[in-house]
Design an enzyme around this catalytic site. Sequence first.
Site, PDB file in Angstrom:
ATOM      1  N   VAL A 525       6.372   3.671  -6.211  1.00 26.48           N
ATOM      2  CA  VAL A 525       6.435   3.976  -4.787  1.00 26.48           C
ATOM      3  C   VAL A 525       7.703   4.752  -4.450  1.00 26.48           C
ATOM      4  O   VAL A 525       8.704   4.671  -5.156  1.00 26.48           O
ATOM      5  CB  VAL A 525       6.362   2.658  -3.966  1.00 26.48           C
ATOM      6  CG1 VAL A 525       7.664   1.889  -4.058  1.00 26.48           C
ATOM      7  CG2 VAL A 525       6.005   2.936  -2.524  1.00 26.48           C
ATOM      8  N   GLU A 526       7.672   5.505  -3.359  1.00 20.67           N
ATOM      9  CA  GLU A 526       8.788   6.359  -2.910  1.00 20.67           C
ATOM     10  C   GLU A 526       9.152   7.421  -3.951  1.00 20.67           C
ATOM     11  O   GLU A 526      10.307   7.812  -4.075  1.00 20.67           O
ATOM     12  CB  GLU A 526      10.030   5.512  -2.573  1.00 20.67           C
ATOM     13  CG  GLU A 526       9.806   4.443  -1.534  1.00 20.67           C
ATOM     14  CD  GLU A 526       9.637   5.000  -0.134  1.00 20.67           C
ATOM     15  OE1 GLU A 526       9.598   6.229   0.009  1.00 20.67           O
ATOM     16  OE2 GLU A 526       9.513   4.211   0.796  1.00 20.67           O
ATOM     17  N   GLY A 527       8.186   7.865  -4.717  1.00 22.07           N
ATOM     18  CA  GLY A 527       8.434   8.868  -5.750  1.00 22.07           C
ATOM     19  C   GLY A 527       8.554   8.234  -7.109  1.00 22.07           C
ATOM     20  O   GLY A 527       9.370   7.338  -7.311  1.00 22.07           O
TER      21      GLY A 527
END
Length: 830
Positions: A525-527
Amino acid sequence: MDIVACPCPSLGATLDHTLKQIQASAMGFILALIAALLLLALMGAGLRLSTLILTALFIGATLFGLASPATVFVAGLIFLPALLIFNLPPLRRRLFSAPVMTLFHGMLPELSRTEREALEAGDVWWEAELMGGTPHWSKLLDFPLKPLTQGEKDFLDGPVEELCSMLNDWQITHENKDLPAELWDFIRKHRFFGLVLPPQYGGLGFSAHAHSEIVMKIASRSVTAAVTVMVPNSLGPGELICKYGTEQQKNHFLPRLAAGEEIPCFALTGPQAGSDAGAMTDTGIVCRQDLGDEKNILGIRLNWDKRYITLAPVATILGLAFKLYDPEHLLGDQEELGITLALIPTDTPGVEIGDRHDPMDVPFQNGPTRGHDVFIPIEQVIGGRDGIGQGWRMLMECLAEGRGVSLPALSAAATKLVSRTTGAYARIRHQFHVPIGAFEGVAQTLGRIGGLTYLIDSARLLTLGAIDQGIHPTVASAIIKYHLTESMRQAVNDAMDVHGGKAIMQGPRNYLGTIYQAIPISITVEGANILTRNMIIYGQGAVRCHPYLLTEMHAAGSGDLETFDQALMGHLGLSLHNGVRAVALSVAHGRFARVPEGPYRRTLQHLTRFSAVLAFLSDITMGVLGGELKRRERVSARLGDILSHLYLASALIRQHSESDDKDGETPFLEWGLAWCLQQTEQAISDLVDNYPLPWLGMILKRLVLPWGRRFSTHSDDLDLAIADLLQTPGPARDSLSSGIFLPKDPKEPQALLEQALEAVLEADPIRKRLRKAVRDGRLSSGKGMLEQALQHNLVTTAEAESLRRAESLTLEVIAVDAFPSQQFESRQEA
């Protein structure tokens, strides 16, 4: 003939001697000039001061005969014109800066609009000090960390504690596949969705520190519940409306979000656009359309296909990122208006929600959302008309919240939990009549778990301190997102190894299974972490943290020669300063670096040296590769690793300096610093060994690693010391695992662990006494040994009961769940 020939050898010798004197004089003078230049660079002397000193050196050499006039003249022809040019700005700009700007502009990589906005988003902070090569350690050591308020503490001890006691992770993950309805109601009632929203809108107005502590405590009990709480308080409609919404949007949505009347989600990721926002295929077309009784409303017709959206299946308000186009020029001359964000009630015609993904059997609400020809008024753009085309900037500025608060909280929760439980389990579980924690291999693993836990918490708290001071440290948040989730992965995997089959068998007794399953979620998540390490940390950090590079890029792009010239002069001066310092400090192994006195002095000297090396290698590498650096991901990753471990080491020192139990935490500090220094040196070595220009890499290695690699990992004794702390109830163990939920119900698996640990430690001296009796032949080992000991008065009745209790609790702790076969058959039929 002899009379004529005699003087010739003497004259030749005299001329030869004179020539050698001149050469020696010239060489000495040139060496003196070079030494003066290096010393001035080391001191960071400015251009004017350097010019005055060098001019004085020329005059002194002439007046006092330190060099021949010819030598001074030749050297002057070499040095003085350059000094003259550099000290006359108009001449310097024309002859030097203008050609350099042309070259620089040609070397710049092509950046999309989203890349430019990402580079310029947020703030730089301590990471800029580390990138600059001369960190001011007092700035770090004196940096104030915002403590929790009494209201925040009360919320943690009240509603958060109550919520955690209501959570049954096995029921949530394997039976309900969701939070029970009463938990959703509890979360709404106590405004868990409004933790960070301002009080004037009904929110709790908590700090980032409190937000992190709340998520961490809940996550130590249930990842599903933690994700449900953290997402509305992280990157989502609430934060975006707070910062960029119109007053009408704030007044309408924020009270409803705070009270839980609206369930928000934010839709960014699509099938063809994960990390590459430029590939987004979701579109909005500015148009006019009738809406109910209202005619000819100016609005946007939307089409989207998003996935991986947390809370989408149950959301009532959808935040959406899309590319906006205005083909009819209803808003102006531009047709492509850029990435824009809008708020869409999910009951709007054409919105599709409800389907769910299954993220690793961790059943928080997550799923796809689609929209076909969904029409919204233009006022539903976040920020109104002023927000059109500003969506990517908004997202990048807010992204630090998710990276800097939520994900580190999950990492801290996991590692604190595994530190406490694995230490206890290693002391309780016996093999070959000794606790498994006494085996050196297990002790090494426990040492790594404890060391990484302290490192994670230190970096978490330091970054929260920055956020609570109004700083949005985008680079630091990327550093801790990658390194804390990777460290969490290592620690949880280590815990699984120590527990063995106990942690593999799913069931209510397994307190590690869900955390292990959730690892890839935090990593992705978040990259994804591969992207974060190879492209974001240094790719963004090199530009944002450098004192001059971003200014040079803007000036070169706009053709502003005067601004470029000023930045270039500063850049060159800093590069010379850092280059000389990097080599000098490397030769001296960090000694003579000016750092604050105190217990951390030697470590700070090492970190200062590596900071100078990072600045030196950065300038060299950017000069060599230019725009190609964007594509040389492993070069970028290794430079990012140097920066990252300097930041993590800084966090360790800051955390320990604030501790009330410095002696108790010293083993964790020493483990973490040894690991950071070793990783930093490893990254430098890997970089120069694999340098794009091998010959230059060899030179750089001799300059920055003149004595080879000097830092090794921590000692075995340090692992043993940490392992002992994790297996022994006391302040160090409690401090390391502070902030997680500790169940009070004695039948809870974690509560049983604590009881068993105390019982085993209490019974340990008795057990040792009985084993000695067996070795002495006074007792027979095996079944009935305890009864024999009672008959021979080797133990008292109370001691026998202590042994029985320890044995009973040990069996409870090591037990695993088993289920009737019919239960699996019913699943197959389903």
